[in-house]
Design an enzyme around this catalytic site. Structure first.
Site, PDB file in Angstrom:
ATOM      1  N   ASN A  36       0.824  -1.214   0.000  1.00 23.42           N
ATOM      2  CA  ASN A  36       0.000   0.000   0.000  1.00 23.42           C
ATOM      3  C   ASN A  36       0.855   1.260   0.000  1.00 23.42           C
ATOM      4  O   ASN A  36       0.561   2.237  -0.704  1.00 23.42           O
ATOM      5  CB  ASN A  36      -0.938   0.005   1.204  1.00 23.42           C
ATOM      6  CG  ASN A  36      -2.148  -0.894   1.017  1.00 23.42           C
ATOM      7  OD1 ASN A  36      -2.617  -1.095  -0.100  1.00 23.42           O
ATOM      8  ND2 ASN A  36      -2.656  -1.445   2.106  1.00 23.42           N
ATOM      9  N   HIS A  86      -3.138   2.193  -2.686  1.00 27.07           N
ATOM     10  CA  HIS A  86      -4.213   1.306  -2.251  1.00 27.07           C
ATOM     11  C   HIS A  86      -4.919   0.611  -3.403  1.00 27.07           C
ATOM     12  O   HIS A  86      -5.489  -0.467  -3.224  1.00 27.07           O
ATOM     13  CB  HIS A  86      -5.220   2.090  -1.395  1.00 27.07           C
ATOM     14  CG  HIS A  86      -4.691   2.450  -0.044  1.00 27.07           C
ATOM     15  ND1 HIS A  86      -4.694   1.563   1.014  1.00 27.07           N
ATOM     16  CD2 HIS A  86      -4.119   3.590   0.417  1.00 27.07           C
ATOM     17  CE1 HIS A  86      -4.161   2.149   2.076  1.00 27.07           C
ATOM     18  NE2 HIS A  86      -3.804   3.378   1.744  1.00 27.07           N
ATOM     19  N   ASP A 128      -5.574  -3.217  -3.303  1.00 25.07           N
ATOM     20  CA  ASP A 128      -6.866  -3.881  -3.509  1.00 25.07           C
ATOM     21  C   ASP A 128      -6.756  -4.970  -4.571  1.00 25.07           C
ATOM     22  O   ASP A 128      -7.375  -6.029  -4.461  1.00 25.07           O
ATOM     23  CB  ASP A 128      -7.923  -2.853  -3.924  1.00 25.07           C
ATOM     24  CG  ASP A 128      -8.353  -1.965  -2.763  1.00 25.07           C
ATOM     25  OD1 ASP A 128      -7.991  -2.270  -1.608  1.00 25.07           O
ATOM     26  OD2 ASP A 128      -9.058  -0.977  -3.016  1.00 25.07           O
ATOM     27  N   GLU A 140      -5.713  -7.539   5.384  1.00 18.00           N
ATOM     28  CA  GLU A 140      -5.009  -8.523   4.553  1.00 18.00           C
ATOM     29  C   GLU A 140      -5.086  -9.926   5.142  1.00 18.00           C
ATOM     30  O   GLU A 140      -4.297 -10.800   4.789  1.00 18.00           O
ATOM     31  CB  GLU A 140      -3.536  -8.121   4.390  1.00 18.00           C
ATOM     32  CG  GLU A 140      -2.695  -8.212   5.641  1.00 18.00           C
ATOM     33  CD  GLU A 140      -2.722  -6.948   6.506  1.00 18.00           C
ATOM     34  OE1 GLU A 140      -1.755  -6.741   7.254  1.00 18.00           O
ATOM     35  OE2 GLU A 140      -3.706  -6.184   6.422  1.00 18.00           O
TER      36      GLU A 140
END
Length: 352
Positions: free
Chosen positions: A214, A219, A223, A249
């Site tokens: 991240n 992000h 994702d 996660e």
């Protein structure tokens, strides 16, 4: 008509995907008299779509994946093996009828949700479907489709499509509270027999160094990693197992009816699949896994054991699979060690 209403009442009374699938198959069997039917789930692996059954009609009875021991080596069939289904989806139809070489008439019915299909029905009959049969099926399937959408919204994680934390709490508590012969492993005193006895297992899976992904890539790529890991999870476990996104996660797997040796093999294979998978832009990702047997202890205790094994794996090199009882036998973990990394939402019956 009364019978149809009874089936519709039963369908709308469920708040569980498994029971909903069983209800719609039972309605099709009793109301339409179809020869064969299957509720199929669609999932993606390495850019290819696969299909596998969840519930089906065979020999005049409704069966589920729990009735048949489907192995992890048989995750599903490529969707291209079903040209009628491919054509139905490509043409964005609500149903498509085809006649097979054996004279069997097959009706494909994709369940559309937000322009996507994750579930479909395959209905087979020895004679062409009449207008009356199609009308009855459409009534049943309209209700099924609506409730499928409602359950997906409440039970599944919106990003990965896996079952969510709330659903885990419900299904895991139900599994632990089931009869020992149905869902539990031998007592701790019989741990040496786990290699030969089929038991139930809980694994906690954590993506290693996910914060770095991240921070370094953003992000959106984070994702994407979560979605791809979820896809590998789907293809690494059987339809009767349950896979959840636990939060962030972290993922949880409930592995059903497997020996210790098989459980270790399946978890290790998943770890290796992730390590060998290519993640766009990000490169290589690894996971750490801790697992424990599902015994007659409380859900909090069982989840805590798997979490202890996970954090032992993360503290000792990551990218490995650790089994709680094995660590305990080797003196590497202590019974009752507190684990503060997971919040528990179960009602503990031992609390006063």
């Amino acid at each position: 008509m009364g019978s149809l209403l009874d089936h519709l009442v039963e369908i709308t009374g469920h708040r569980d995907h498994d029971l909903l699938d069983i209800s719609v198959m039972t309605a099709l069997l009793n109301m339409v008299g179809v020869a064969e039917a299957r509720v199929m789930e669609l999932f993606q692996s390495r850019g290819e779509l696969f299909v596998r059954p969840r519930v089906w009609i065979s020999g005049g009875a409704v069966k589920t994946v729990d009735d048949e021991q489907v192995t992890a080596e048989q995750p599903g069939e490529p969707i291209v093996s079903f040209p009628g289904l491919v054509a139905c989806i490509a043409q964005r139809k609500n149903r498509l009828e085809e006649t097979r070489e054996n004279g069997q008439h097959v009706l494909w019915i994709p369940i559309w949700q937000n322009d996507k299909v994750s579930t479909c029905l395959e209905i087979a009959h020895i004679q062409p479907f009449t207008a009356q049969m199609l009308q009855v099926m459409e009534g049943i399937l309209s209700v099924y489709r609506n409730y499928q959408s409602l359950l997906d919204y409440s039970e599944r994680d919106s990003l990965t499509g896996l079952l969510n934390r709330k659903t885990f709490d419900e299904k895991f508590a139900r599994m632990v509270n089931a009869k020992p012969s149905e869902s539990t492993a031998p007592d701790d005193g019989d741990r040496r027999h786990h290699h030969d006895v089929k038991s139930q297992w809980l694994a906690v899976i954590d993506i290693d160094h996910f914060k770095r992904v991240n921070d370094q890539f953003g992000h959106l790529y984070g994702d994407e990693v979560l979605i791809l890991v979820a896809n590998v999870l789907r293809t690494s476990f059987r339809a009767q197992d349950r896979v959840f996104r636990f939060g962030g996660e972290e993922f949880v797997v409930l592995l059903r009816s497997a020996t210790l040796a098989d459980a270790q093999m399946v978890f290790e294979r998943f770890r290796s699949n992730i390590e060998q998978n290519s993640f766009p832009q990000v490169g290589q990702i690894t996971v750490s896994i801790g697992f424990a047997s599902i015994s007659q202890e409380t859900p909090v205790v069982i989840l805590g054991r798997a979490d202890q094994a996970l954090y032992y794996a993360k503290d000792h090199g990551r990218n490995q699979v650790c089994y709680y009882d094995e660590l305990l036998d080797q003196g590497l973990l202590q019974v009752g060690k507190k684990v503060e990394s997971v919040e528990f939402f179960f009602d503990d019956p031992t609390d006063s």
